[in-house]
Design an enzyme around this catalytic site. Structure first.
Site, PDB file in Angstrom:
ATOM      1  N   CYS A  74      -2.176   3.663  -6.176  1.00  0.00           N
ATOM      2  CA  CYS A  74      -1.623   2.380  -5.765  1.00  0.00           C
ATOM      3  C   CYS A  74      -0.229   2.208  -6.336  1.00  0.00           C
ATOM      4  O   CYS A  74       0.020   2.550  -7.484  1.00  0.00           O
ATOM      5  CB  CYS A  74      -2.499   1.237  -6.263  1.00  0.00           C
ATOM      6  SG  CYS A  74      -3.536   0.560  -4.999  1.00  0.00           S
ATOM      7  N   CYS A 116      -4.758  -0.564  -1.831  1.00  0.00           N
ATOM      8  CA  CYS A 116      -5.206   0.827  -1.869  1.00  0.00           C
ATOM      9  C   CYS A 116      -6.673   0.893  -2.267  1.00  0.00           C
ATOM     10  O   CYS A 116      -7.181   0.013  -2.949  1.00  0.00           O
ATOM     11  CB  CYS A 116      -4.356   1.621  -2.848  1.00  0.00           C
ATOM     12  SG  CYS A 116      -2.630   1.596  -2.373  1.00  0.00           S
ATOM     13  N   CYS A 152       0.875  -1.165   0.000  1.00  0.00           N
ATOM     14  CA  CYS A 152       0.000   0.000   0.000  1.00  0.00           C
ATOM     15  C   CYS A 152       0.918   1.221   0.000  1.00  0.00           C
ATOM     16  O   CYS A 152       2.122   1.092  -0.182  1.00  0.00           O
ATOM     17  CB  CYS A 152      -0.975  -0.007   1.175  1.00  0.00           C
ATOM     18  SG  CYS A 152      -0.234   0.189   2.782  1.00  0.00           S
TER      19      CYS A 152
END
Length: 136
Positions: free
Chosen positions: A89, A81, A8
């Protein structure tokens, strides 16, 4: 054993919880790691409290950069994300299976302690369901 990298942006909430969940639920079938494209430099206490509340053991997670794990080969890379929040992302270019599990970031929730706990529990539940349905 398959190796999994959960990516992430900040590596402080969702990816940390997913790493612990995969290691716990995978019971030796998976070895999970987590990292971020722009690490926050800390693990959000809500993530650790949520894992503890749900009985998920974890080592000593820390927020790290994906540069710290680039030398390691991975079988699966999962981004977590939230597309609905227009998060950017990270893109992992390695040769592996890639999955995307859009998960709202509980660190961005304002409100009472119970509302914040609920946001962390929601992210935890979403990740747990994806792990059970797509990995196990």
């Amino acid at each position: 054993m398959l190796t999994v990298l959960v990516l992430c942006t900040g590596n402080s909430c969702r990816s940390v919880m997913a790493e612990a969940l995969i290691n716990h639920l995978g019971k030796g079938r998976y070895q999970a790691f987590s990292a971020g494209s722009h690490p926050a430099g800390y693990v959000h206490p809500g993530s650790l409290q949520t894992l503890t509340r749900h009985g998920i053991a974890f080592d000593e997670p820390y927020s790290k950069s994906w540069n710290d794990v680039l030398e390691q080969p991975f079988d699966i890379v999962i981004t977590v994300c939230d597309e609905a929040a227009n998060e950017t992302c990270p893109v992992f270019l390695g040769d592996c299976k890639k999955l995307h599990w859009s998960t709202p970031d509980p660190a961005h929730v304002d409100g009472s302690a119970s509302e914040i706990d609920a946001a962390f529990d929601q992210a935890f539940d979403m990740l747990q369901q994806r792990i059970k349905s797509e990995l196990l």
